[in-house]
Design an enzyme around this catalytic site. Structure first.
Site, PDB file in Angstrom:
ATOM      1  N   ASN A  10       1.908  -4.745   7.112  1.00  0.00           N
ATOM      2  CA  ASN A  10       2.897  -5.222   6.153  1.00  0.00           C
ATOM      3  C   ASN A  10       3.644  -4.073   5.489  1.00  0.00           C
ATOM      4  OD1 ASN A  10       2.687  -8.028   6.357  1.00  0.00           O
ATOM      5  ND2 ASN A  10       0.903  -8.087   5.041  1.00  0.00           N
ATOM      6  N   ALA A  26       0.804  -1.222   0.000  1.00  0.00           N
ATOM      7  CA  ALA A  26       0.000   0.000   0.000  1.00  0.00           C
ATOM      8  C   ALA A  26       0.837   1.272   0.000  1.00  0.00           C
ATOM      9  CB  ALA A  26      -0.917   0.006   1.222  1.00  0.00           C
ATOM     10  N   HIS A  73      -1.173   6.541   4.788  1.00  0.00           N
ATOM     11  CA  HIS A  73       0.200   6.156   5.080  1.00  0.00           C
ATOM     12  C   HIS A  73       1.128   7.349   4.844  1.00  0.00           C
ATOM     13  CE1 HIS A  73      -1.213   1.966   4.880  1.00  0.00           C
ATOM     14  NE2 HIS A  73      -1.866   2.347   3.797  1.00  0.00           N
TER      15      HIS A  73
END
Length: 269
Positions: free
Chosen positions: A192, A126, A222
């Site tokens: 992850n 991501a 993020h």
């Protein structure tokens, strides 16, 4: 007829695997998932598999002859199945990048790949900009900090659910601070991306991590901030969650497709 050199097999058949299968079916292109390896106790019903062949034993899958295996199951699947694939010369893409926080496992995978003359690829998931971190390593990186922010329901089933009443949060709440090794171990299905950042940059122990549950969010967010001799680098992403699994960003599923295309692409630019 599809090229037999592109015999794609999965490890696992959960939300990520099904999303990949559906995407290939929609595109009608050169790729299709032909087989999956799932332990007997987790095996899906045949009507869920469609044309995908089910294997419950790793030796049977190897005998079938996959040209590329994509792990999209769990940290345990990486430990139990991926070394065997690599040792037998089968190139493998892994999605459960957080498993590589276990140095002994990472070292073992390197040995297995060398023995089998195969290649292990960890997807970017991501996050983006990892090429910048990899390039900057040779000049020296002083610090890398990752912040992951998701809606509270994305943290259900994690240690955060034991420490906080996620359903009643009214403001952004820090649910974890530590390093990437700890985050990958404690939040394996959610973090992850921290592992991908750590591998690209300064390692699991040195990468700082903050995880946040924010009730105002509808996307998974993020942020990576890195400093070093090269200068300073910041990247922020706001990702739609995968419809089948809010713990996972849609971009993570798309990164698997790109990794598969890149693997078979004669010229990768």
């Amino acid at each position: 007829m599809r090229d037999e050199k592109k015999r794609l097999a999965l490890i696992g058949f959960g939300a990520m695997a099904r999303s990949l299968q559906a995407s290939f079916q929609r595109s009608g292109g050169e790729f299709a998932i032909a087989a999956t390896l799932v332990p007997p106790e987790l095996a899906p019903a045949q009507d869920e598999l469609g044309d995908v062949r089910l294997f419950t034993d790793v030796a049977d899958l190897l005998a079938w002859g996959p040209s590329l295996v994509i792990e999209c199951a769990s940290h345990e699947a990486v430990r139990h199945f991926v070394p065997t694939m690599l040792r037998n010369g089968v190139d493998t893409i892994i999605v459960s990048v957080g498993s590589l926080g276990d140095k002994a496992l990472l070292d073992g995978l390197k040995v297995a790949a060398a023995e089998g003359g195969s290649r292990l690829t960890a997807v970017s998931g991501a996050i983006g900009g990892l090429d910048v971190l990899k390039s900057a390593r040779s000049a020296g990186i002083d610090s890398v900090a990752y912040t992951g922010m998701k809606p509270p329901n994305a943290w259900q089933g994690t240690p955060a659910a034991d420490a906080f009443d996620l359903a009643t949060l009214k403001e952004p709440t820090v649910i974890f601070t530590g390093n990437a090794e700890q985050a990958a171990r404690l939040y394996p299905k959610n973090a992850n991306v921290t592992a991908a950042v750590a591998l690209a940059g300064i390692g699991f122990e040195a990468t700082e991590v903050v995880l946040v549950a924010d009730p105002a969010l509808t996307r998974n967010c993020h942020k990576v901030d890195a400093k070093g001799a090269f200068g300073r680098f910041t990247i922020e992403l706001q990702n739609e969650p995968l419809p089948e699994n809010p713990k996972t960003s849609w971009l993570a599923a798309l990164s698997i497709e790109e990794a598969i295309h890149s693997h078979f692409r004669p010229v990768d630019v």
